[in-house]
Design an enzyme around this catalytic site. Sequence first.
Site, PDB file in Angstrom:
ATOM      1  CG  HIS A   7      -2.038   0.946   1.165  1.00 23.56           C
ATOM      2  ND1 HIS A   7      -1.862   2.305   1.112  1.00 23.56           N
ATOM      3  CD2 HIS A   7      -3.373   0.746   1.124  1.00 23.56           C
ATOM      4  CE1 HIS A   7      -3.047   2.900   1.042  1.00 23.56           C
ATOM      5  NE2 HIS A   7      -3.989   1.971   1.045  1.00 23.56           N
ATOM      6  CB  SER A  64      -8.143   0.618  -1.876  1.00 24.06           C
ATOM      7  OG  SER A  64      -7.083   1.348  -1.311  1.00 24.06           O
ATOM      8  CD  GLU A 144      -9.839  -3.453   3.504  1.00 19.62           C
ATOM      9  OE1 GLU A 144      -9.994  -2.391   2.853  1.00 19.62           O
ATOM     10  OE2 GLU A 144      -8.899  -3.635   4.281  1.00 19.62           O
ATOM     11  CG  HIS A 203      -5.084  -4.574   2.900  1.00 18.60           C
ATOM     12  ND1 HIS A 203      -6.020  -3.618   3.230  1.00 18.60           N
ATOM     13  CD2 HIS A 203      -4.648  -4.254   1.665  1.00 18.60           C
ATOM     14  CE1 HIS A 203      -6.149  -2.769   2.232  1.00 18.60           C
ATOM     15  NE2 HIS A 203      -5.336  -3.134   1.263  1.00 18.60           N
ATOM     16  CD  GLU A 238      -3.797  -1.229   4.741  1.00 22.70           C
ATOM     17  OE1 GLU A 238      -4.386  -0.569   3.884  1.00 22.70           O
ATOM     18  OE2 GLU A 238      -4.381  -1.970   5.556  1.00 22.70           O
TER      19      GLU A 238
END
Lengths: 282, 282, 282, 282
Positions: A7, A64, A144, A203, A238
């Site tokens: 990320h 995202s 998510e 993630h 992330e």
Amino acid sequence: MEGFGVHTSMWTMKWDRAGAEKAVAAAVSYKMDFIEIALLDAPNVDAAHTRALLEKNNLRAVCSLGLPEVAWPSRDPDAAIAHLIGAIDKAADMGTEALSGVTYGGIGERTGLPPTEAELDNVARALGAAAKHAKSRGILFGIEPVNRYETHLINTGWQGVQMIEKVGSDNIFLHLDTYHMNIEEKGAGNGILDAREHLRYIHLSESDRGTPGAGTCDWDEIYATLAAIGFKGGLAMESFLNMPPEIAFGLSVWRPVARDEAEVMGNGLPFLRNKARQYRLI
Amino acid sequence: MEGFGVHTSMWTMKWDRAGAEKAVAAAVSYKMDFIEIALLDAPNVDAAHTRALLEKNNLRAVCSLGLPEVAWPSRDPDAAIAHLIGAIDKAADMGTEALSGVTYGGIGERTGLPPTEAELDNVARALGAAAKHAKSRGILFGIEPVNRYETHLINTGWQGVQMIEKVGSDNIFLHLDTYHMNIEEKGAGNGILDAREHLRYIHLSESDRGTPGAGTCDWDEIYATLAAIGFKGGLAMESFLNMPPEIAFGLSVWRPVARDEAEVMGNGLPFLRNKARQYRLI
Amino acid sequence: MEGFGVHTSMWTMKWDRAGAEKAVAAAVSYKMDFIEIALLDAPNVDAAHTRALLEKNNLRAVCSLGLPEVAWPSRDPDAAIAHLIGAIDKAADMGTEALSGVTYGGIGERTGLPPTEAELDNVARALGAAAKHAKSRGILFGIEPVNRYETHLINTGWQGVQMIEKVGSDNIFLHLDTYHMNIEEKGAGNGILDAREHLRYIHLSESDRGTPGAGTCDWDEIYATLAAIGFKGGLAMESFLNMPPEIAFGLSVWRPVARDEAEVMGNGLPFLRNKARQYRLI
Amino acid sequence: MEGFGVHTSMWTMKWDRAGAEKAVAAAVSYKMDFIEIALLDAPNVDAAHTRALLEKNNLRAVCSLGLPEVAWPSRDPDAAIAHLIGAIDKAADMGTEALSGVTYGGIGERTGLPPTEAELDNVARALGAAAKHAKSRGILFGIEPVNRYETHLINTGWQGVQMIEKVGSDNIFLHLDTYHMNIEEKGAGNGILDAREHLRYIHLSESDRGTPGAGTCDWDEIYATLAAIGFKGGLAMESFLNMPPEIAFGLSVWRPVARDEAEVMGNGLPFLRNKARQYRLI
């Protein structure tokens, strides 16, 4: 959406030209297969610039977001659809492969009550329209699940599957996050088991969103279960170091959860990659 | 505050005579050493009734609370002191040993920013006055760090110690909670290590606040570290099944995190007790 | 015996001049605080050479061994004493701080029965004499419990403490090994808890004796418990890559349990050091 | 070979009429789906008695063994074949579903060297003949990798798969054991991943072979991985309390690793079953 990525919040939360160039250069230096870009202000992103940058660096990408309150689908599905279509168009124009995240609501949206049928119906309608548009633009669309404090709508892998089946689209995938699973699932492995049919993206975030390997997530269980279900999707590291005020409240990130980028990328990244190799995921 | 106890939220969140009698009878049937009573509406608790009930059943007790917004010490320390003194008096009149919990703020209080020095000064002043009053009444006074979504003031054991040292009272103890530690600490053991000098009480709560043993908490690490620091305080099982609407929002409890009392008490309780015996904590 | 060190079996099992020079150079390149030297053939070690090498490199050291069958104290305590005195003299002459390991028997010694009182008496007598001699030479003397297949005499931390108390010397310490604890203890933390009063040294060895971090040992629990008991002794990484045939049978090491030195030192060492720092042990 | 069962060593290691009746009654009282019977002395087992007992109690069964030194296939495959055929005939006559265990050697057989090609060829020949005979008798035939101290031939799931592919029979399955995996595999999940194509049976045995739930095995990872590969085989609890001297040496069991049957069946069994239900394996 395969291989090992990161990320870009590690380097910027502002996706202007300077932010994009900094993040892409950093990701390339760490030999990432892809990056995740937070699309917080889609209209102002220079899509052509990002597309060229990604192509030049042979780097794949995923976008995202979480939705602003004016576009929460639980309350106003039409506003949500409009917002999502704009973001999908931008994500496609940027040359990215998917739009995912809290695409079904706001980060921090919660009523203090279980989701009502009306809310879920609204959400399903918005997601269906968005998934259809994403398909027309050739990108995937994901949802998510996040923890109880960040939404009251979808907290677990099982709830995510329920929503995907309710929508009935073939273009929606499930996107898990180990940080949220650590709070919501009865064992991280269970979240992966529940999500398995639709899981395409995960993630890799530590229990405190800090340096991977230095928290309470059970990475062996997570990776072993991913390997056992034959997971082929994207593994996205992330960690939160740079949060702009406008999203810090919803995410409740104000305490420094890792010392600095050197710690995260010097200790956390090798930890995650070594373990992923141990389980033959990369 | 020693031995193995249980939070009475398993049976009631309303501490009227009927609720008290139900909870005490249940706790006795499970051979608890003590109970924790949520003091959400102190003025309306019949202290004499609870005291007699506890004495008759030879059961020890601890009270806990979070503060209503009108009495948040970060904003209005005098209102907080008045509220805390009332609760301390009631806890003492009930014959309990301590008042603890989120005694430094509201459950759900957060600004989206790190705590300011002024907020922390206000909190310290209120806690100092409360601890002094508790001492005069012969009970202990505790503070419980909770996760980032429930407060921006004190999230970790280390921050709790900082606050206790800032207050400078000898009558304040630290009260940890495994659920919150699972989110905030770099390993549950680390939270216990940081808190060790002041730790007198711990909530044994699973990662999803459901059935202990069926989540992501590392109970071996938790118990081994407690044993290694020579912990002699109270071990209080906490699972959330019955949450009244007025606190469900702050706690973000709306999804059923355990099937029913039978599952929690039939599976979770033996799990926690067996492991506590394995580490010779009880 | 403090700080972070490494067993020299990573580089050599033959402590001649060439082996010593190779191992010391390697340990220094990895910034080790100390090394552990296997004293398998004490009479032929050039003590002056090792002492000079250690001094020149400002490196501390510990020696370890298992006893040959002719000197098993359970059967022949006098032969054991003679052998141990020779090894202690050599360890002292080399300028090392301790002699430890399976000093109470052979690696692979087992009768298929529990140890008899006579065996334990013999062992205690030999250990008492050795500890006394070690004290006269200014070095410490340790015993390392090993798993059920490598000895029938002392498998757990608790049994080690029993033996130390039986001997009654103030110069014997307990030396644990995470590999053996993973088989024998009811949780690695429990072994540390049992051993705490006498624990001065610990082998950090993965569950398959391969690359640390890539097995089943619960390093968070191990380090948290060590930190919680206030452990100040030596942390010695141990992975087996180079085993001479004469000890491969007792240790049952024939399968390659790690790919190569690069994997162990490139992945395993940073893993162990990062975690040790997380728990403020180094 | 499906559902949840138990090794009868909990109640007897002597499968005469009295032992069989005691063990079957105990297994039924704990609502087991099947039992595992150690076939240490096949010629003297009254097959008709066991068959009638199993039918009467509607209980399924599996047999297991290790080979006596005179019938080690690495050295004498013909003797091994004769021994295995006798055991297979007995297992079939008893009405059991499979013969498994260390069917490829002795418990404790090791040379101190890696297995040679000649040894592995001999083993493969014996296993092929045994599997063929088992097929003709309508039962399955399994091999159980055990740790490095109990055999030098097959220690891991991956090695087990290699052997099954070398034999080339469709009637051989892999039988894992969590106790051995805890020593040999790079994470228990990895052993399951390697074995997945052939895995039909698993011993649920704690890290010290004592009470399940009170050791170092990571049961969440084990069960999550089993669920993720879609495991449908038998889950057999195994704890060692009653070991006859003739096998205690190879197994190195002499120390009491659990207090008593009450502890294993009262604490360990509910632990294993609750966790298996959490992962929807039973």
